[in-house]
Design an enzyme around this catalytic site. Structure first.
Site, PDB file in Angstrom:
ATOM      1  N   GLU A 157       0.902  -1.056  -0.068  1.00  8.82           N
ATOM      2  CA  GLU A 157       0.107  -0.136  -0.155  1.00  8.82           C
ATOM      3  C   GLU A 157       0.823   1.391   0.133  1.00  8.82           C
ATOM      4  O   GLU A 157       0.650   2.353   0.709  1.00  8.82           O
ATOM      5  CB  GLU A 157      -1.026  -0.055   1.173  1.00  8.82           C
ATOM      6  CG  GLU A 157      -1.962  -1.420   1.237  1.00  8.82           C
ATOM      7  CD  GLU A 157      -2.813  -1.110   2.268  1.00  8.82           C
ATOM      8  OE1 GLU A 157      -2.736  -0.304   3.251  1.00  8.82           O
ATOM      9  OE2 GLU A 157      -3.721  -2.084   2.251  1.00  8.82           O
ATOM     10  N   GLU A 274      -5.942 -10.252  -1.622  1.00  8.81           N
ATOM     11  CA  GLU A 274      -6.973 -10.116  -0.345  1.00  8.81           C
ATOM     12  C   GLU A 274      -8.461  -9.922  -0.707  1.00  8.81           C
ATOM     13  O   GLU A 274      -9.103  -9.230  -0.039  1.00  8.81           O
ATOM     14  CB  GLU A 274      -6.528  -8.887   0.607  1.00  8.81           C
ATOM     15  CG  GLU A 274      -5.113  -8.973   0.838  1.00  8.81           C
ATOM     16  CD  GLU A 274      -4.719  -7.608   1.587  1.00  8.81           C
ATOM     17  OE1 GLU A 274      -5.193  -6.903   2.263  1.00  8.81           O
ATOM     18  OE2 GLU A 274      -3.198  -7.509   1.794  1.00  8.81           O
TER      19      GLU A 274
HETATM   20  C1  XIL Z   1      -5.949  -6.472   8.348  1.00  6.26           C
HETATM   21  C2  XIL Z   1      -6.375  -7.637   9.317  1.00  6.26           C
HETATM   22  O1  XIL Z   1      -7.350  -8.436   8.688  1.00  6.26           O
HETATM   23  C3  XIL Z   1      -6.734  -7.124  10.785  1.00  6.26           C
HETATM   24  O2  XIL Z   1      -7.149  -8.308  11.509  1.00  6.26           O
HETATM   25  C4  XIL Z   1      -5.834  -6.255  11.142  1.00  6.26           C
HETATM   26  O3  XIL Z   1      -6.414  -5.864  12.358  1.00  6.26           O
HETATM   27  C5  XIL Z   1      -5.529  -5.181  10.538  1.00  6.26           C
HETATM   28  O4  XIL Z   1      -5.079  -5.624   9.134  1.00  6.26           O
HETATM   29  N1  XIL Z   1      -4.895  -4.699   3.870  1.00  6.26           N
HETATM   30  C6  XIL Z   1      -3.778  -5.532   4.138  1.00  6.26           C
HETATM   31  C7  XIL Z   1      -4.093  -6.315   5.215  1.00  6.26           C
HETATM   32  O5  XIL Z   1      -2.631  -5.367   3.819  1.00  6.26           O
HETATM   33  O6  XIL Z   1      -2.784  -6.587   6.150  1.00  6.26           O
HETATM   34  C8  XIL Z   1      -5.058  -5.838   6.217  1.00  6.26           C
HETATM   35  O7  XIL Z   1      -5.341  -6.925   7.165  1.00  6.26           O
HETATM   36  C9  XIL Z   1      -6.267  -5.569   5.569  1.00  6.26           C
HETATM   37  C10 XIL Z   1      -6.013  -4.319   4.467  1.00  6.26           C
END
Ligand code: XIL
Length: 366
Positions: A157, A274
């Site tokens: 990101e 994701e």
């Molecule tokens: C999120 C997790 O799912 C949560 O449990 C945590 O509290 C915060 O992070 N983008 C990403 C992930 O790259 O690592 C994130 O995961 C969601 C958004």
């Protein structure tokens, strides 16, 4: 939870014993893992070890359906180190052992991110020591797991058109303390520490064909071209794909497919990393909602999988019982969110059948 209690909890649910390889129980219907593998594609999801402790049925489902796993939290900087320079790899190691015992590949996630930073990093980092702190962390963590991971999300990101910079980079701690060229030393440090893992740039909103997404695509391609021209080892791009139901019309369209083709032309391997579908704007009725969510999976994956450079699809959770969206994007009507392919009882939903159909009709990878 302390390490000893954690290990005891794992042992209580058979997790510790499962560190020796066991035969997987095969489900009656072909799993998403099998359907994907038949096309040369990886299918998997993120996982936190506590889910296996809380719900053995979820562990079973995960092992049936997945060929690759991403640690949801265990490899983030604040999970590894609460004090300056002191690393505790115990949970991340348990995750990697669990995956090895069950023949799951592992996506390392994530080395450099502006979130999940321990307080001491934010306090200590300055423009004088930033790059050294960044490369030392990458060397330590990627070195610890060297040879064991399928890939690393080296940077996560890092683009943000909202920061209003011509290069599209996020105005965040890395840019401020390591300079605008920090992607190069980040990837080089990861490559030096682990010459085996695929090195991935993981990013949000590249899959959305609106002004924001188009600006991100342009920024990524231009920065990527500069990196590749210098021989920087970037092997792939991760598209997070936290899809929103209200954006259905600007997902999986021609502009997106053109962008995937541009990544392929540059030799990039592409991963959906994701995937989930936020249902907060959809009607309350769960049946109608599941149909709408499934239609978005179907449209997005049909378009995505047409591109042979896409090698993997990873969802951010498998069953609605364990989804970050319950806390992050709750519904206004108070009903539980339903963003994933299986329901809270690990039963397949319309989204599961949509994903299965897309995998079945995807062109086989070479
Ligand atoms: C999120 C997790 O799912 C949560 O449990 C945590 O509290 C915060 O992070 N983008 C990403 C992930 O790259 O690592 C994130 O995961 C969601 C958004």
């Amino acid at each position: 939870m302390h390490r000893r209690e954690f290990l005891q909890a794992l042992a209580g649910f058979g997790l510790a014993q499962s560190l020796v390889p066991v035969l997987r129980a095969e489900p009656a219907a072909p799993s998403l893992r099998q359907l994907a593998a038949e096309r040369g594609i990886l299918f998997g999801s993120c996982l936190a070890l506590k889910y296996c402790v809380q719900a053995p049925a979820y562990q079973q489902l995960f092992l049936e359906q997945c060929g690759i796993a991403t640690p949801e939290v265990h490899m983030k900087w604040d999970s590894l180190s609460s004090q300056p320079g002191v690393y505790d790899f115990s949970q991340a190691d348990s995750f990697v052992s669990f995956c090895a015992a069950h023949r799951l590949l592992v996506r390392g996630h994530t080395l450099i991110w502006h979130q999940a930073l321990p307080a001491w990093v934010t306090q200590q980092m300055t423009p004088a020591n930033g790059q050294q702190m960044m490369t030392a962390h990458i060397g330590k963590v990627a070195g610890h797991f060297a040879g064991k991971l399928y890939s690393w999300d080296v940077v996560n990101e890092v683009l943000d058109p909202g920061s209003q910079r011509p290069d599209g980079l996020r105005d965040g701690p890395w840019l401020r303390n390591c300079g605008a060229d920090y992607l190069e030393p980040a990837f080089r440090a990861a490559s030096a520490a682990d010459g085996k893992a695929l090195l991935i740039w993981n990013e949000t909103y590249l899959e959305v064909s609106n002004g924001f997404g188009q600006a991100k695509r342009a920024a990524l391609l231009s920065l990527l071209d500069r990196l590749l021209a210098k021989g920087v080892p970037v092997h792939g791009i991760g598209l997070e794909s936290h899809l929103r139901a209200e954006q259905a019309a600007i997902l999986g369209d021609a502009a997106y497919e053109a962008f995937l083709a541009q990544l392929a032309q540059r030799g990039m391997k592409v991963y959906i990393t994701e995937l989930d579908v936020q249902d907060s704007s959809l009607p309350s009725d769960p049946v109608a909602r599941d149909q709408a969510v499934a239609a978005i999976y179907q449209k997005f994956l049909t378009s995505t999988l047409r591109q042979p450079a896409v090698h993997g699809v990873v969802t951010w959770g498998l069953a609605d019982r364990f989804t970050w969206l319950a806390g992050y994007r709750p519904r206004k009507d108070g009903m539980p969110v339903r963003p994933l392919p299986f329901d809270a009882d690990c039963q397949p939903k319309a989204a599961y059948y949509a994903i299965a159909r897309c995998l079945e009709s995807a062109p086989a990878r070479g």
